[in-house]
Design an enzyme around this catalytic site. Structure first.
Site, PDB file in Angstrom:
ATOM      1  N   VAL A 285      87.106  81.463  22.507  1.00 20.86           N
ATOM      2  CA  VAL A 285      85.656  81.486  22.714  1.00 20.86           C
ATOM      3  C   VAL A 285      85.084  80.078  22.608  1.00 20.86           C
ATOM      4  CG1 VAL A 285      83.464  82.290  21.759  1.00 20.86           C
ATOM      5  CG2 VAL A 285      85.379  83.862  21.954  1.00 20.86           C
ATOM      6  N   ALA A 286      85.626  79.326  21.616  1.00 25.41           N
ATOM      7  CA  ALA A 286      85.100  77.974  21.408  1.00 25.41           C
ATOM      8  C   ALA A 286      85.475  77.041  22.545  1.00 25.41           C
ATOM      9  CB  ALA A 286      85.615  77.431  20.084  1.00 25.41           C
ATOM     10  N   GLU A 290      82.316  78.064  29.021  1.00 26.42           N
ATOM     11  CA  GLU A 290      81.506  78.997  29.811  1.00 26.42           C
ATOM     12  C   GLU A 290      80.088  78.468  30.052  1.00 26.42           C
ATOM     13  OE1 GLU A 290      80.626  79.161  26.007  1.00 26.42           O
ATOM     14  OE2 GLU A 290      82.565  79.901  26.541  1.00 26.42           O
ATOM     15  N   ASP A 332      59.631  56.832  58.364  1.00 30.58           N
ATOM     16  CA  ASP A 332      58.526  56.526  59.272  1.00 30.58           C
ATOM     17  C   ASP A 332      57.922  55.198  58.861  1.00 30.58           C
ATOM     18  OD1 ASP A 332      58.528  58.798  60.711  1.00 30.58           O
ATOM     19  OD2 ASP A 332      57.066  59.849  59.488  1.00 30.58           O
ATOM     20  N   ASP A 621      56.483  64.152  59.401  1.00 32.46           N
ATOM     21  CA  ASP A 621      55.195  64.766  59.093  1.00 32.46           C
ATOM     22  C   ASP A 621      54.725  65.781  60.134  1.00 32.46           C
ATOM     23  OD1 ASP A 621      54.772  62.886  61.023  1.00 32.46           O
ATOM     24  OD2 ASP A 621      53.432  61.616  59.856  1.00 32.46           O
ATOM     25  N   ASP A 625      58.747  67.224  63.949  1.00 32.38           N
ATOM     26  CA  ASP A 625      59.725  66.629  63.041  1.00 32.38           C
ATOM     27  C   ASP A 625      60.571  67.684  62.332  1.00 32.38           C
ATOM     28  OD1 ASP A 625      59.076  64.027  63.545  1.00 32.38           O
ATOM     29  OD2 ASP A 625      57.558  63.913  61.977  1.00 32.38           O
ATOM     30  N   ASN A 715      81.923  74.557  17.526  1.00 30.42           N
ATOM     31  CA  ASN A 715      81.673  74.628  18.955  1.00 30.42           C
ATOM     32  C   ASN A 715      80.224  74.960  19.285  1.00 30.42           C
ATOM     33  OD1 ASN A 715      82.860  74.584  21.674  1.00 30.42           O
ATOM     34  ND2 ASN A 715      81.914  76.601  21.703  1.00 30.42           N
TER      35      ASN A 715
HETATM   36  P1  ATP Z   1      55.394  56.464  62.540  1.00 29.34           P
HETATM   37  O1  ATP Z   1      54.345  57.088  61.703  1.00 29.34           O
HETATM   38  O2  ATP Z   1      56.496  57.374  62.895  1.00 29.34           O
HETATM   39  O3  ATP Z   1      55.784  55.134  62.094  1.00 29.34           O
HETATM   40  P2  ATP Z   1      53.469  56.246  64.481  1.00 29.34           P
HETATM   41  O4  ATP Z   1      52.636  57.190  63.744  1.00 29.34           O
HETATM   42  O5  ATP Z   1      53.019  54.848  64.590  1.00 29.34           O
HETATM   43  O6  ATP Z   1      54.887  56.188  63.962  1.00 29.34           O
HETATM   44  P3  ATP Z   1      52.889  57.725  66.794  1.00 29.34           P
HETATM   45  O7  ATP Z   1      51.861  58.409  66.006  1.00 29.34           O
HETATM   46  O8  ATP Z   1      53.842  58.475  67.610  1.00 29.34           O
HETATM   47  O9  ATP Z   1      53.769  56.819  65.896  1.00 29.34           O
HETATM   48  O10 ATP Z   1      52.147  56.650  67.687  1.00 29.34           O
HETATM   49  C1  ATP Z   1      52.826  56.003  68.709  1.00 29.34           C
HETATM   50  C2  ATP Z   1      51.858  55.209  69.546  1.00 29.34           C
HETATM   51  O11 ATP Z   1      50.921  56.107  70.101  1.00 29.34           O
HETATM   52  C3  ATP Z   1      51.051  54.193  68.751  1.00 29.34           C
HETATM   53  O12 ATP Z   1      51.688  52.960  68.755  1.00 29.34           O
HETATM   54  C4  ATP Z   1      49.757  54.142  69.524  1.00 29.34           C
HETATM   55  O13 ATP Z   1      49.862  53.209  70.574  1.00 29.34           O
HETATM   56  C5  ATP Z   1      49.641  55.516  70.119  1.00 29.34           C
HETATM   57  N1  ATP Z   1      48.752  56.347  69.313  1.00 29.34           N
HETATM   58  C6  ATP Z   1      48.828  56.641  68.022  1.00 29.34           C
HETATM   59  N2  ATP Z   1      47.855  57.445  67.630  1.00 29.34           N
HETATM   60  C7  ATP Z   1      47.092  57.670  68.713  1.00 29.34           C
HETATM   61  C8  ATP Z   1      45.926  58.445  68.992  1.00 29.34           C
HETATM   62  N3  ATP Z   1      45.331  59.144  68.040  1.00 29.34           N
HETATM   63  N4  ATP Z   1      45.447  58.447  70.227  1.00 29.34           N
HETATM   64  C9  ATP Z   1      46.040  57.762  71.195  1.00 29.34           C
HETATM   65  N5  ATP Z   1      47.127  57.021  71.028  1.00 29.34           N
HETATM   66  C10 ATP Z   1      47.667  56.972  69.801  1.00 29.34           C
END
Ligand code: ATP
Length: 899
Positions: A285-286, A290, A332, A621, A625, A715
């Site tokens: 047991v000791a 377990e 990101d 996010d 993704d 134990n």
């Molecule tokens: P991560 O967060 O992955 O580093 P990110 O957020 O910069 O990347 P996206 O959001 O995909 O990547 O943006 C990519 C490109 O899209 C940006 O570089 C910008 O030129 C354009 N973009 C980002 N947000 C907007 C928006 N709200 N409207 C129009 N174009 C946008």
């Protein structure tokens, strides 16, 4: 009720709710009482006593109980006092079971309280106010405000929908998304998958927005109807727990064999059957470990709590084990490596930099504020930070979004998504609005598109300069690209703005656009990120930036942070498309920046790293993704900016969206693994010590060196408290100076197996020598060596306590000191105290079959108890040199690959 068959008005009437105001607080309370929680019912948890009883279901413990029962009965037959022994045995075993269950319950509570942190919340309209409430608090009649990325928290009828696409695979098994709208009505017999006017719990919004009304909650939802009871009670065993259970089984068999040998040897020596049976069973047991899987539970639970305090909420406890093995972090950029504090710092037209007060600059900013989903309230701007920065720039130029929308109300939107990287809005000119000074920018209905310049430029055929429109030729395109690259090389996020007059709403709005200009937005790197990148590189972990942004912006930020180094490169999504997976796998370690990628690329990147044996942590996010978060070994969702979908696909949620939190979580993961290893090391080596003492004595034809009670006491009492303290040892400072844990390594690698045997044998031999010294020097009757036994008992107990310091660190205790874990110190002091009082207090000495020791005897015992420290120190020096050389070689190799 068949809600899909009713008219919307009827639904709202039955639910007694006005969709513009939502339910009142009182009404919600009433309904919560009536309908209960919006949650699926779980099966009942085991009670405290149920768990204690479970501890006694172990075969060896039952056998011990039977043996104690027999001994108890025999002592009555023989009319002697030995029945006390049996009672003490029972008390010790029960005491131990209670400690075990208390620990288990504590660990469960810790995990349970974390579950609350991961409970999802939903945006609703109640009392005329938009607010977030816990999803389980929802009631029928609640007005839901859902958008792309939201999980559907209950069954609901759609009131309004805009470009709504929903994924219902949990319910229907169909993984492609379905279109939903408020318009249609369906019959009783319509399949769930066809009810386009309904939303169902567990599905999620892929794109678009909706206002809906909750019609069913909890077990009344469609999912509730098909779900059997969901067992939230017991978490499944983690890989380490499973491995430990297996190891425990093998060790049990070995122990049982040794105990049988002892049993036979004892019989041969003429010890009474019952006595030798009790000793063998107590030893079994000791010595049978377990409790090993419970140690993992405790270490994980404590670790998970420590992580929560450091902004990482663990959704799946086994991922804590994986954290320690992480060798690549794919992060990101925006918000994770950067501060996400965006501000517009530069505006250019096709040719050159503009003054911010320039007419064209102002038009660019006003257009970007219109083609924008951030919301402006009196006190704040709510939305995505890129878009917020554009509204802030408009305010600096004297106009709010509300004012701009008065003259140019939006009539349609094609939303932004990370794959398209552009968004478009269509606006109708309102000649009645009398807002000063705006007419020079707006005189007609327009389409505005904003987005990544390299994408948007391909949709433009002309450009604006000095209030005139010119054809966009290759020369100008090159100029725009140069301008864009200059801004990106400074680390600016770049956006392009284009527009055209709306003449026919049915024509493709995203073509033949007029290029207006470029906006440069600064987003400085997080201050702590540079330090964390350095920590990663020292720890043999490869930091990788994955971003949707321009490659030059990404490179500029990655170089500032130290992610992009001389030996590594940056690559774009477009270039990735041109290489096949085999080649990507071969080259993957040479890249540390991936720019302009889509979520689909993320999965390829993770798989390529994994194919090369890496353990990958990945942040995410958005809705898209989710697959990457699932494929990654450790999916980390953003707590602040992440969608529900990303969170529910993740293993860990970073509540501060910070890269440094992942690095800290990895260091905690490594620490937790080490603590588990230390505890296993400690428990097994002390168990080996106990077995060796008893076995040696019997092989040497000596009387039993310990009574059954003494074995169990050592134990259960002196071993268990230090073991618990070791399981929650503070993380060593230099934990990130080692290479990642090899995911294939077992708990006994790194000489631990050898050490357990050597140290255990040594502890056992020392106790045997003490026994022999005591018996030969101080016992009058060497066939009943009461002094020898007491000395062996105390020295075995105390040497196990000093041994706890040995296993605490691979470093010499003269270097690390012994005061790093106050809980361990307290546990050891308490156990010493307990060990000593059973040899001092008269009624306890009677119970435990001990005697009070003289000063000389104490000196011998103390000397023997601290000897394991010296042996362990020698062993550390011997093992360390070979181990350090090996580890350093591994780490240097990893680091040179990374730099
Ligand atoms: P991560 O967060 O992955 O580093 P990110 O957020 O910069 O990347 P996206 O959001 O995909 O990547 O943006 C990519 C490109 O899209 C940006 O570089 C910008 O030129 C354009 N973009 C980002 N947000 C907007 C928006 N709200 N409207 C129009 N174009 C946008």
């Amino acid at each position: 009720m068949n809600w899909q068959t009713l008219k919307l008005g009827e639904v709202l009437k039955i639910l007694d709710v006005d969709f513009e105001n939502g339910l009142s607080v009182n009404e919600v309370k009433k309904r919560q009482k009536k309908y209960g929680k919006n949650a699926l019912k779980s099966s009942k948890k085991k009670s405290f006593f149920g768990k204690v009883l479970e501890q006694f279901s172990d075969f060896m413990v039952i056998t011990l109980f039977i043996a104690a029962g027999i001994s108890f009965a025999m002592s009555f037959v023989h009319k002697n006092n030995e029945y006390v022994d049996s009672i003490v045995i029972l008390v010790i075993v029960i005491f131990n079971a209670i400690i075990g269950v208390t620990q288990e319950t504590k660990a469960e509570k810790a995990i349970e309280s974390l579950k609350k942190l991961t409970e999802s919340s939903t945006k609703v309209l109640r009392n005329k106010r938009e607010q977030y409430v816990l999803s389980q608090e929802l009631v029928p009649g609640d007005i839901l405000l859902l958008e792309s990325g939201s999980l559907v928290p209950a069954d609901a009828r759609i009131i309004k929908a805009k470009n709504l696409k929903v994924e219902e695979s949990v319910l229907t098994g169909e993984s492609s998304s379905v279109d939903k709208n408020e318009n249609s009505i369906f019959s009783d017999s319509t399949q769930i998958s066809d009810m386009a006017n309904m939303l169902f719990s567990t599905s999620f919004i892929v794109s678009g927005r909706t206002i809906s009304v909750v019609v069913e909650t909890g077990m009344n939802t469609q999912v509730g109807k098909i779900a059997n009871l969901i067992d939230h009670g017991e978490a499944p065993a983690t890989p380490l727990q499973t491995r430990l259970t297996k190891t425990g089984k093998t060790l049990s068999i070995v122990t049982l064999i040794i105990c049988s040998i002892i049993f036979i040897l004892g019989l041969i020596q003429g010890i009474s059957f019952l006595d030798i049976f009790m000793i063998s069973i107590s030893l079994a047991v000791a010595a049978i470990p377990e409790g090993l899987p419970a140690v993992v539970t405790l270490a994980l639970a404590v670790g998970v709590n420590r992580l929560a305090k450091k902004h990482a909420i663990v959704r799946k406890p086994p991922s804590v084990e994986t954290l320690g093995c992480a060798s690549v972090i794919c992060s990101d950029k925006t918000g994770t490596l950067t501060q996400n504090k965006m501000s517009v710092v530069e505006i250019r037209d096709a040719n050159s930099m503009l003054n911010i007060n320039d007419i064209l600059s102002t038009q660019i900013i006003f257009f970007s504020a219109l083609c924008n989903n951030s919301k402006q309230t009196i006190s704040s701007i709510l939305g995505e930070s890129t878009e917020n920065s554009l509204l802030e720039a408009a305010i600096k130029l004297g106009k709010t979004k509300i004012e701009l929308e008065k003259i140019m109300p939006r009539i349609k939107e094609i939303p932004f998504d990370t794959s398209r990287k552009i968004m478009t809005t269509i606006h109708k000119y309102n000649p009645d609005s009398n807002i000063n000074n705006l007419n020079k920018y707006f005189l007609q209905d327009v389409i505005i598109t904003k987005g990544a310049p390299d994408i948007l430029i391909n949709l433009c055929t002309s450009y604006k300069k000095n209030d005139k429109i010119f054809n966009l030729d290759n020369f100008i395109i090159k100029k725009i690209k140069n301008n864009c690259e200059e801004m990106a090389s400074d680390g600016l996020r770049t956006l392009a703005i284009a527009y055209k007059k709306l003449d026919n709403i049915n024509k493709n709005p995203e073509e033949n656009l007029i290029f207006l200009g470029l906006i440069g937005i600064s987003d400085p790197p997080r201050i702590e990120a540079k330090e964390s990148v350095k920590r990663c590189l020292e720890a043999g972990i490869k930091p990788v930036m994955i971003t949707g942004d321009h490659i030059l912006t990404a490179k500029a930020i990655a170089s500032k942070l130290g992610i992009l180094q001389t030996k590594t490169m940056a690559i774009t999504g477009l270039e990735l498309n041109k290489i096949n997976q085999n080649i990507l796998e071969k080259k993957i370690f040479s890249y540390s920046v991936f720019a302009r990628v889509t979520p689909a690329h993320k999965v390829r990147i993770i798989k390529a790293f994994q194919a090369r044996g890496a353990v990958v942590a990945m942040t995410g996010d958005g809705v898209n993704d989710a697959p990457a978060l699932k494929v990654a070994d450790i999916g980390c969702a953003m707590g602040l900016s992440g969608t529900d979908v990303a969170k529910s696909a993740s293993d860990i949620i970073l509540t501060d969206d910070n890269f440094s939190t992942i690095v800290e979580a990895i260091s905690q993961g490594r620490g937790i693994y080490k603590n588990i290893k230390k505890t296993v090391h400690f428990l097994l080596s002390t168990n080996v010590g106990e077995v060796v003492l008893v076995l040696l004595a019997f092989l040497m034809r000596l009387p039993s060196p310990l009574f059954a009670i003494q074995l169990l006491w050592i134990n259960f009492v002196t071993d268990s408290f230090p073991a618990l303290a070791l399981a929650i040892d503070p993380i060593e400072k230099n934990i990130m100076k080692h290479a990642p844990i090899n995911s294939k390594e077992n708990l006994f690698s790194g000489n631990i197996g050898q050490k357990i045997l050597i140290e255990g044998c040594f502890i056992g031999i020392l106790a045997t020598i003490t026994f022999i010294i005591g018996r030969n020097l101080y016992d009058l009757d060497i066939s009943e060596p009461i002094v020898g036994r007491t000395m062996a008992f105390v020295s075995l107990g105390l040497s196990q306590l000093t041994h706890a310091f040995n296993v605490q660190s691979e470093e010499s205790i003269f270097k690390t000191g012994i005061f790093t874990n106050i809980k361990l110190i307290l546990a050891i002091i308490m156990c010493m105290f307990l060990q000593i009082i059973v040899t001092i207090i008269p009624w306890l000495t009677d119970l435990f079959g001990t005697v009070q020791l003289s000063l000389n005897q104490w000196l011998i015992v103390i000397f023997m108890s601290i000897l394991p420290i010296f042996i362990s120190e020698i062993e550390k020096i011997l093992f360390k040199n070979t181990k350090i050389k090996f580890k350093n070689r591994k780490l240097t190799k990893l680091q040179s690959n990374l730099n």
